[in-house]
Design a protein around this motif. Structure first.
Motif, PDB file in Angstrom:
ATOM      1  N   GLU A 166       9.244  11.094 -39.083  1.00  0.00           N
ATOM      2  CA  GLU A 166       8.514  12.481 -38.242  1.00  0.00           C
ATOM      3  C   GLU A 166       8.066  13.282 -39.257  1.00  0.00           C
ATOM      4  N   ILE A 167       7.978  13.311 -40.944  1.00  0.00           N
ATOM      5  CA  ILE A 167       7.696  13.994 -41.247  1.00  0.00           C
ATOM      6  C   ILE A 167       5.943  13.984 -41.441  1.00  0.00           C
ATOM      7  N   PHE A 205       8.337  15.762 -49.956  1.00  0.00           N
ATOM      8  CA  PHE A 205       6.637  15.467 -48.370  1.00  0.00           C
ATOM      9  C   PHE A 205       6.958  16.405 -48.024  1.00  0.00           C
ATOM     10  N   VAL A 206       8.020  17.896 -47.995  1.00  0.00           N
ATOM     11  CA  VAL A 206       8.097  18.649 -47.381  1.00  0.00           C
ATOM     12  C   VAL A 206       6.792  20.208 -48.116  1.00  0.00           C
ATOM     13  N   GLU A 207       6.595  20.649 -47.612  1.00  0.00           N
ATOM     14  CA  GLU A 207       5.741  22.340 -48.233  1.00  0.00           C
ATOM     15  C   GLU A 207       6.819  23.174 -48.766  1.00  0.00           C
ATOM     16  N   PRO A 243       8.943  19.746 -36.718  1.00  0.00           N
ATOM     17  CA  PRO A 243       8.173  20.624 -37.633  1.00  0.00           C
ATOM     18  C   PRO A 243       9.432  19.710 -38.803  1.00  0.00           C
ATOM     19  N   ASN A 244       8.341  20.053 -40.349  1.00  0.00           N
ATOM     20  CA  ASN A 244       8.773  19.318 -41.108  1.00  0.00           C
ATOM     21  C   ASN A 244       9.794  19.854 -41.477  1.00  0.00           C
ATOM     22  N   ARG A 245      10.710  20.590 -41.585  1.00  0.00           N
ATOM     23  CA  ARG A 245      12.287  20.740 -41.380  1.00  0.00           C
ATOM     24  C   ARG A 245      13.303  20.670 -40.806  1.00  0.00           C
ATOM     25  N   VAL A 246      12.395  20.181 -39.373  1.00  0.00           N
ATOM     26  CA  VAL A 246      13.531  20.160 -38.099  1.00  0.00           C
ATOM     27  C   VAL A 246      13.689  18.183 -38.894  1.00  0.00           C
ATOM     28  N   ALA A 247      12.897  17.664 -39.345  1.00  0.00           N
ATOM     29  CA  ALA A 247      12.876  16.329 -39.128  1.00  0.00           C
ATOM     30  C   ALA A 247      14.085  16.369 -40.686  1.00  0.00           C
ATOM     31  N   VAL A 248      13.942  17.047 -41.731  1.00  0.00           N
ATOM     32  CA  VAL A 248      14.601  16.763 -42.634  1.00  0.00           C
ATOM     33  C   VAL A 248      15.557  17.361 -43.044  1.00  0.00           C
ATOM     34  N   ASN A 249      16.156  18.347 -41.869  1.00  0.00           N
ATOM     35  CA  ASN A 249      17.434  18.588 -41.068  1.00  0.00           C
ATOM     36  C   ASN A 249      17.840  17.640 -40.128  1.00  0.00           C
ATOM     37  N   GLU A 250      17.902  16.838 -39.651  1.00  0.00           N
ATOM     38  CA  GLU A 250      18.153  16.087 -38.747  1.00  0.00           C
ATOM     39  C   GLU A 250      18.400  14.265 -38.931  1.00  0.00           C
ATOM     40  N   ALA A 251      17.664  14.748 -41.198  1.00  0.00           N
ATOM     41  CA  ALA A 251      18.376  12.766 -41.232  1.00  0.00           C
ATOM     42  C   ALA A 251      19.353  13.771 -42.412  1.00  0.00           C
ATOM     43  N   ILE A 252      19.524  14.893 -42.766  1.00  0.00           N
ATOM     44  CA  ILE A 252      20.422  15.596 -43.224  1.00  0.00           C
ATOM     45  C   ILE A 252      21.925  14.995 -42.506  1.00  0.00           C
ATOM     46  N   GLU A 253      21.687  16.138 -41.376  1.00  0.00           N
ATOM     47  CA  GLU A 253      22.629  15.797 -40.311  1.00  0.00           C
ATOM     48  C   GLU A 253      23.438  13.873 -40.172  1.00  0.00           C
ATOM     49  N   LEU A 254      22.706  13.820 -40.050  1.00  0.00           N
ATOM     50  CA  LEU A 254      22.819  12.163 -39.290  1.00  0.00           C
ATOM     51  C   LEU A 254      23.767  11.656 -41.009  1.00  0.00           C
ATOM     52  N   ALA A 255      22.427  11.412 -41.862  1.00  0.00           N
ATOM     53  CA  ALA A 255      23.371  11.802 -43.560  1.00  0.00           C
ATOM     54  C   ALA A 255      25.028  12.031 -43.130  1.00  0.00           C
ATOM     55  N   LYS A 256      25.477  12.919 -43.265  1.00  0.00           N
ATOM     56  CA  LYS A 256      26.541  13.466 -42.527  1.00  0.00           C
ATOM     57  C   LYS A 256      27.539  12.761 -41.951  1.00  0.00           C
ATOM     58  N   THR A 257      26.898  12.063 -41.153  1.00  0.00           N
ATOM     59  CA  THR A 257      27.713  11.476 -39.799  1.00  0.00           C
ATOM     60  C   THR A 257      27.426   9.743 -40.533  1.00  0.00           C
ATOM     61  N   TYR A 258      26.632   9.396 -40.780  1.00  0.00           N
ATOM     62  CA  TYR A 258      26.780   8.140 -41.511  1.00  0.00           C
ATOM     63  C   TYR A 258      27.312   7.226 -42.661  1.00  0.00           C
ATOM     64  N   SER A 259      27.168   8.799 -43.259  1.00  0.00           N
ATOM     65  CA  SER A 259      27.297   8.219 -44.402  1.00  0.00           C
ATOM     66  C   SER A 259      27.906   9.517 -45.235  1.00  0.00           C
ATOM     67  N   ASP A 260      27.673   9.937 -46.292  1.00  0.00           N
ATOM     68  CA  ASP A 260      28.356  11.146 -46.974  1.00  0.00           C
ATOM     69  C   ASP A 260      27.371  12.675 -47.148  1.00  0.00           C
ATOM     70  N   ASP A 261      28.638  13.137 -47.583  1.00  0.00           N
ATOM     71  CA  ASP A 261      27.379  14.232 -47.834  1.00  0.00           C
ATOM     72  C   ASP A 261      26.765  14.448 -49.746  1.00  0.00           C
ATOM     73  N   GLN A 262      27.149  13.170 -50.276  1.00  0.00           N
ATOM     74  CA  GLN A 262      26.763  13.265 -51.298  1.00  0.00           C
ATOM     75  C   GLN A 262      24.965  12.653 -51.136  1.00  0.00           C
TER      76      GLN A 262
END
Length: 131
Positions: free
Chosen positions: A89-90, A128-130, A97-116
């Motif tokens: 997406e980035i 990859f984001v300025e 927006p790059n920040r949206v792509a990063v945030n969405e990946a983080i939220e999915l990680a919180k759901t399907y993986s863990d906080d780490q």
């Protein structure tokens, strides 16, 4: 009609399923991850096709940001797929927006993986984001 977040989540599920079983029928997988009777969103196809088509490039870029001694094989399948999806997406989707792509990946990680994993994904995609 799925919103963009739900579409990204569906794309993650499709990519995970295809990573597990590359010979799976893509249309069948789409229908398995979507709500019953839902049409396959164009953006879902864009994400899945784009990540699969650019996977070698995405993996090379991700590998370049890993700490010394780390390889893609050391990452969990979940985290690697989320990194690919976010980086795609980035780098390839102009209207996200790059920040949206990063945030969405983080939220999915919180759901399907863990906080780490969420912190790790934020750190890698942040390269990859300025600022």
């Amino acid at each position: 009609m799925l919103d963009r977040h739900d579409t990204r989540e569906a794309a993650f599920k499709v990519l995970f399923a295809l990573a597990t079983n590359p010979d799976a029928d893509r249309e069948t997988v789409y229908q398995e991850v979507l709500p019953e009777g839902a049409a396959t969103p164009d953006y879902l196809v864009t994400l899945v096709d784009g990540v699969l088509a650019k996977q070698p490039e995405l993996d090379e870029q991700i590998q370049g940001k890993l700490k010394a001694g780390w390889t893609l094989a050391r990452l969990s399948k979940t985290d690697l797929i989320l990194l690919r999806l976010g980086l795609y997406e980035i780098t390839a989707v102009a209207d996200v927006p790059n920040r949206v792509a990063v945030n969405e990946a983080i939220e999915l990680a919180k759901t399907y993986s863990d906080d780490q994993a969420a912190k790790f994904i934020n750190g890698i995609l942040g390269h990859f984001v300025e600022a």
